[in-house]
Design a protein around this motif. Structure first.
Motif, PDB file in Angstrom:
ATOM      1  N   GLY B 242      16.897 -66.466  19.061  1.00  0.00           N
ATOM      2  CA  GLY B 242      18.079 -65.725  19.472  1.00  0.00           C
ATOM      3  C   GLY B 242      19.236 -66.659  19.756  1.00  0.00           C
ATOM      4  O   GLY B 242      19.041 -67.824  20.081  1.00  0.00           O
ATOM      5  N   GLY B 243      20.432 -66.153  19.599  1.00  0.00           N
ATOM      6  CA  GLY B 243      21.597 -66.958  19.928  1.00  0.00           C
ATOM      7  C   GLY B 243      22.758 -66.681  19.002  1.00  0.00           C
ATOM      8  O   GLY B 243      22.734 -65.755  18.191  1.00  0.00           O
ATOM      9  N   LEU B 244      23.766 -67.535  19.140  1.00  0.00           N
ATOM     10  CA  LEU B 244      24.980 -67.398  18.348  1.00  0.00           C
ATOM     11  C   LEU B 244      24.803 -68.140  17.033  1.00  0.00           C
ATOM     12  O   LEU B 244      24.348 -69.280  17.021  1.00  0.00           O
ATOM     13  N   TYR B 245      25.149 -67.485  15.949  1.00  0.00           N
ATOM     14  CA  TYR B 245      25.018 -68.109  14.621  1.00  0.00           C
ATOM     15  C   TYR B 245      26.346 -68.154  13.887  1.00  0.00           C
ATOM     16  O   TYR B 245      27.226 -67.318  14.116  1.00  0.00           O
ATOM     17  N   ARG B 246      26.480 -69.132  13.002  1.00  0.00           N
ATOM     18  CA  ARG B 246      27.582 -69.162  12.041  1.00  0.00           C
ATOM     19  C   ARG B 246      26.992 -69.605  10.717  1.00  0.00           C
ATOM     20  O   ARG B 246      25.890 -70.163  10.677  1.00  0.00           O
ATOM     21  N   ARG B 247      27.728 -69.378   9.643  1.00  0.00           N
ATOM     22  CA  ARG B 247      27.232 -69.841   8.353  1.00  0.00           C
ATOM     23  C   ARG B 247      28.021 -71.087   7.979  1.00  0.00           C
ATOM     24  O   ARG B 247      29.238 -71.122   8.100  1.00  0.00           O
ATOM     25  N   PRO B 424      22.571 -70.158   7.639  1.00  0.00           N
ATOM     26  CA  PRO B 424      22.994 -69.853   9.003  1.00  0.00           C
ATOM     27  C   PRO B 424      22.667 -71.029   9.918  1.00  0.00           C
ATOM     28  O   PRO B 424      21.639 -71.680   9.765  1.00  0.00           O
ATOM     29  N   VAL B 427      24.343 -72.045  16.587  1.00  0.00           N
ATOM     30  CA  VAL B 427      25.407 -72.863  17.178  1.00  0.00           C
ATOM     31  C   VAL B 427      24.886 -73.529  18.449  1.00  0.00           C
ATOM     32  O   VAL B 427      24.476 -72.841  19.377  1.00  0.00           O
ATOM     33  N   PRO B 428      24.857 -74.849  18.478  1.00  0.00           N
ATOM     34  CA  PRO B 428      24.344 -75.502  19.684  1.00  0.00           C
ATOM     35  C   PRO B 428      25.378 -75.399  20.799  1.00  0.00           C
ATOM     36  O   PRO B 428      26.571 -75.259  20.539  1.00  0.00           O
ATOM     37  N   PRO B 430      27.383 -77.323  23.808  1.00  0.00           N
ATOM     38  CA  PRO B 430      27.778 -78.728  23.930  1.00  0.00           C
ATOM     39  C   PRO B 430      26.743 -79.590  24.656  1.00  0.00           C
ATOM     40  O   PRO B 430      26.524 -80.737  24.273  1.00  0.00           O
ATOM     41  N   LEU B 433      23.832 -81.180  22.706  1.00  0.00           N
ATOM     42  CA  LEU B 433      24.096 -82.317  21.821  1.00  0.00           C
ATOM     43  C   LEU B 433      23.849 -83.619  22.570  1.00  0.00           C
ATOM     44  O   LEU B 433      24.215 -83.750  23.743  1.00  0.00           O
TER      45      LEU B 433
END
Ligand SMILES: Cc1ncc(C[n+]2csc(CCOP(=O)(O)OP(=O)(O)O)c2C)c(N)n1
Ligand code: SF4
Ligand SMILES: [Mg+2]
Lengths: 342, 627
Positions: B242-247, B424, B427-428, B430, B433
């Protein structure tokens, strides 16, 4: 420089390394005048970076007690450009030779000049490759016999000033190594100019190309072969100012002031902001050794133009993009199109 | 792919675990856009996804010809999606040329959805089939399931009342096809509708027409008899974290990785670069990140690209340069300067087929040895290789970390396949990282002892003393330097010492890189498949399938190529054989042989094409047969 620290002296700009140039080399005078100019400009050693390529002349940074990078052959302008773009507040100087700037680095040279980053370029032109022991360079005269041109050079030489103007230069000057005072003043003007300042120095290499600039330095000849440009002043030369230059249409003609009725006021008046005139002046490139009918070689500031610098324009774009605040790391990572999976 | 049939009211819905689709049409047909829409929909729906565009090599090739075919390939599914798919299950062919160009990559028995109006006499002639040989009619496609849809007529019908010009209406035909596909895979229309709304914010009539066309396509699926005997499909969403995704594409990921590293490190990013396929998007993406303070410098050539970056790094920026093979060749002298200056610099090389201009738009892994050894003198530098599009982000990020923390240039390898593929990305946040900690030498007073720019710490790393700092004034350059003082030195012993220290520093990077872990398979056994870079997806799939078939095989994938992970040698010793598939003639293989004195089996493919899992699985089977 507006703060009140006491200005340093030329000695403060002297590093702990002994220059390794040959005795009598024109490079010494350039080093001396550059340090003197930095002192008179009241620069701080920590805010100055001297960047160079490879060549005798490119040893320059080692001898100046500021920051310095001695790079690779031909690439000084590129390295200095990146440094200046990243750190616009630094005073960045480039030391480069005729081979370094105009042969291997020719591409970087023209593009740096047109981008107009605020760099001060000291171009040591000795019309030879010094460091590699005397091969001809792109500014060597046709016919010059060197180790790689035993029968004489057949390449047509580069006219540095014309090239620089053609590339869109905004500060274009020429000076001789032995004219120390003039050199120092030009360095100071170059520093004041916001943009890429090109100062071509006719630098004698007593070892491999001694006397290359003899026609302009010989006592008996120099009055007739050299022309010193002064803003707002008529183009006068010759012993006791006996000659002048007048423009007939686009054609510069030498006037014998003593033998004609033309007065100094009718001569070409130097205007360093006039690009067309600067272009014509740059073509005063005759070799007094090979022709009787020559125009004198000009020294001084050919052209100055006030144009935006690359780094200021780039910073302005960044400021504009950050008008509503700088982007955060979260925003950067997310980008502008996301979805959530539960 | 165990397919089960469920009966659902009138429709038969066949559930699938993954599907590979190709959208193919003329360059003017908007296939990239259509494929992207479909990709966004399945991504938001929660599928695993991998996409790959296939552009014609000319910018404006003649319309209707095979040379002008533009394709967008994607695979989506519940599990097992690591590549865009070796062969497609479904192909959308907007014209005859699109079919001709791609039929050989369609699975036997696969589905063809053809715009029958793209198979008129003119198109048949342009495609090379000839007007007398319409493949949709002549029985040559009997082994496939073919749906012939008169797309233009149906789109015109659907949009007849919009009052728009025929030209504009015809441009909506790809949305009609998209609608049909959404129906066929039981997918929602919302994502596309939202995108169209925002894309044509100021042209409501165009937005409405496109939306109408998608819906018309979907309804066509519902109503037509055409699909009734075949049914429709359903691909369940993946079990994703689960979480925020981007392509992201690999190139976007590389760019963002650099920018993120700069932010994390508190440095300004500077990229000096010269455009080159397939690396330009890194420059392009970063040029658009001014809001994050990123400075890009489009240099006059690659030499200036690397040298401007060296200048910026000397000034204290996080500096990077990106390129592809020919440009890497031009950068070699500059990289050597960065090695001896010992300043941080990231070089991203997006590999393509070589030598020379080679295959500019096709991927290859043939710059590995150049990355390792392609500099004059003893000039070691860390080398990292990204495995997936998303991993391009992490590889660039880690390259920056190593560069800054070890004061060294780092080469980060990706390739044309990763560069353009997308998937996909979770999105980590901050703080997930890794930290990046630049250490700038502090100011010194005039009575402090002189600054020693080459005085190394216990890891052999020298300090970063940047201009503007009072008391650190010093001169460095490409000439060999005296230990600690950094003054020019020609002393023989000193040169030997500095050469050793520079190498030791790079070897010490192994202290912060993780041990290599197995991706799949037993810790000891018959065969280890060792890969690196973009072969990850194909090897992973091949090993999974081989293991399902009962073969004793494991997979490990190298990201850190210089230095190697410390446990690599031990791991290699645990298998009877090691197989190294590479898109080159055996470059990692020779490094492994050289370092560990073992004789791995090589498997090269240098066709400008990535491996597919079938090839690797077949190779695994062969090797194990001989054991
Ligand atoms: C890539 C590369 N090619 C060639 C050289 C050899 N090289 C060093 S300096 C130089 C010419 C220097 O001439 P110039 O720039 O005029 O400087 P000078 O020594 O005359 O001051 C050459 C050819 C080099 N160092 N690097
Ligand atoms: S070789 Fe010529 S340019 Fe070089 S140091 Fe000696 S005199 Fe100067
Ligand atoms: Mg020279």
């Amino acid at each position: 420089m507006t703060d009140t620290h006491t200005c340093l002296t030329a000695k403060d700009f002297t590093s702990n390394q002994e220059p390794k140039w040959c005795p009598g080399c024109g490079d010494f005078s350039v080093l001396q005048q550059l340090k003197a100019a930095m002192a008179e400009l009241c620069l701080k050693t920590e805010e100055v970076v001297v960047v160079s390529g490879i060549g005798c002349s490119s040893r320059l940074p080692y001898y100046i007690n500021t920051y310095g990078v001695h790079g690779i052959h031909g690439r000084a302008m590129a390295m200095a450009s990146g440094l200046k773009a990243a750190r616009p507040e630094l005073s960045v100087w480039v030391g480069t030779g005729d081979g370094d700037a105009l042969s291997i680095g020719g591409n970087h040279y023209i593009h740096t000049v047109r981008r107009n980053l605020d760099l001060n370029v000291v171009l040591f032109n000795n019309e030879i490759y010094g460091l590699t022991k005397g091969q001809y360079s792109p500014t060597s005269k046709v016919g010059l016999r060197t180790v790689t041109s035993p029968s004489g050079v057949v390449d047509h030489p580069i006219n540095t000033i014309a090239l620089t103007l053609g590339a869109g230069g905004t500060f274009v000057a020429r000076v001789m190594d032995r004219d120390g005072k003039m050199m120092k003043e030009i360095f100071k003007r170059a520093h004041a100019h916001k943009g890429t300042s090109i100062v071509e120095i006719y630098q004698n290499c007593p070892i491999f190309n001694d006397g290359a600039f003899g026609p302009f330095t010989d006592k008996e000849r120099k009055a007739d072969t050299t022309l010193f440009l002064e803003q707002g002043q008529p183009l006068v030369f010759g012993s006791n100012g006996s000659k002048g230059i007048r423009l007939d249409g686009f054609k510069p003609t030498v006037i014998d002031l003593e033998a004609s009725s033309i007065s100094k006021d009718d001569l070409w008046i130097h205007d360093e902001n006039d690009l067309i005139k600067a272009n014509i002046l740059s073509r005063f490139f005759d070799d007094p050794n090979s022709t009787e009918e020559f125009l004198p070689r000009p020294f001084g500031i050919f052209y100055v133009e006030d144009r935006f610098t690359y780094e200021a324009a780039l910073d302005a774009q960044i400021d504009k993009a950050q008008e509503k605040g700088e982007g955060t790391l979260e925003e950067l990572l997310a980008g502008n199109s996301t979805w959530t999976i539960n | 792919m165990s397919d089960t049939a469920i009966l659902n009211k009138n429709d038969m819905v066949i559930s699938k675990t993954s599907v590979s689709v190709l959208f193919a049409g003329d360059s003017g047909d908007g296939m990239q856009l259509t494929g992207t829409q479909f990709a966004n929909t399945v991504a938001v729906y929660g599928s695993d996804l991998n996409t790959f565009p296939n552009f014609p090599s000319e910018i404006r090739p003649p319309a209707g010809t095979v040379a002008g075919v533009s394709g967008f390939q994607l695979q989506f599914g519940t599990t097992g999606v690591y590549t865009p798919g070796a062969k497609f299950d479904v192909m959308i062919a907007m014209n005859a040329a699109a079919l001709k160009a791609n039929l050989n990559n369609l699975h036997h028995g696969g589905i063809i959805i053809a715009d029958s109006e793209g198979f008129d006499a003119k198109n048949l002639n342009l495609s090379g089939y000839g007007e007398a040989n319409n493949p949709l009619e002549d029985g040559s496609l009997n082994d496939y399931t073919v749906f012939k849809i008169p797309v233009i007529s149906l789109t015109r019908q659907a949009l007849a009342e919009t009052g728009l010009s025929i030209k504009i209406i015809d441009r909506c035909k790809n949305m009609f096809v998209l609608g049909v596909l959404y129906w066929l895979y039981s997918l929602p229309l919302e994502t596309t509708i939202e995108t169209l709304q925002s894309k044509f914010k100021n042209k409501q009539d165009i937005a409405d027409a496109n939306i109408k066309a998608v819906k018309a396509g979907y309804n066509f699926g519902d109503e037509t008899e055409m699909f009734s005997q075949h049914g429709r499909f359903c691909v369940a969403p993946a079990q994703k974290k689960g979480g925020l995704y981007r392509r992201v594409t690999g190139n976007e990921a590389s760019a963002i990785g650099l920018a993120a590293a700069a932010k994390k490190a508190g440095l300004k990013l500077f990229l000096g670069s010269y455009p080159i396929t397939p690396a330009s998007e890194i420059l392009q993406t970063l040029a658009g990140l001014k809001k994050w303070g990123v400075k890009t410098f489009q240099a006059e050539d690659e030499i200036a690209g690397v040298l401007t970056s060296i200048g910026a790094a000397y000034g204290g920026a996080l500096a990077a340069t990106n390129t592809s093979g020919p440009g890497l060749a031009l950068k070699t002298e500059g990289m050597g300067l960065a090695v001896i200056l010992e300043i941080p610099l990231v070089i991203i090389n997006v590999m393509r087929g070589g030598p020379s201009t080679g295959l500019p738009t096709k991927p290859e892994q043939s710059d590995l040895l150049m990355a390792m050894y392609g500099r004059h003198g003893e000039a070691p530098m860390p080398v990292i290789a990204a495995m997936t599009p998303v991993d391009c982000f992490y590889a660039a990020y880690e390259a920056a970390k190593i560069a800054v923390e070890y004061m060294t240039p780092v080469l980060c390898l990706t390739d044309g396949y990763l560069a353009l593929s997308s998937e996909p990305m979770l999105v980590p946040s901050p703080d997930e990282l890794a930290s990046i900690t630049p250490v700038f030498s502090p100011e010194r007073k005039s009575d402090d002892p002189p600054y020693l720019p080459y005085k190394r710490d216990e890891r052999c790393v020298r300090p970063w003393g940047i201009p503007g700092t009072p008391g650190l004034e010093h001169r460095i350059g490409g000439l060999e330097k005296q230990h600690e003082t950094g003054n020019v030195s020609h002393d023989p012993e000193n040169h030997a010492l500095m050469t050793r220290l520079r190498a030791e520093k790079i070897a010490n990077v192994a202290d912060i890189i993780p041990d290599l872990t197995l991706d799949n398979g037993p810790e000891k056994g018959d065969l280890l498949v060792l890969g690196w870079g973009s072969t990850y997806g194909a090897i992973k799939k091949a090993v999974e399938q081989a293991r399902e078939g009962g073969l004793d095989v494991a997979h490990a994938h190298l990201r850190y190529i210089n230095p190697f992970p410390k446990n690599l040698g031990a791991m290699l010793g645990n298998y009877k054989k090691v197989l190294i598939p590479e898109n080159n003639c055996g470059q990692l293989l020779s490094m492994i042989r050289d370092k560990f004195l073992i004789e791995p089996v090589g498997f090269s493919k240098v066709q400008g094409l990535p491996f597919n899992e079938m090839e690797i699985e077949a190779k695994i089977t062969d090797i194990l047969k001989e054991l």
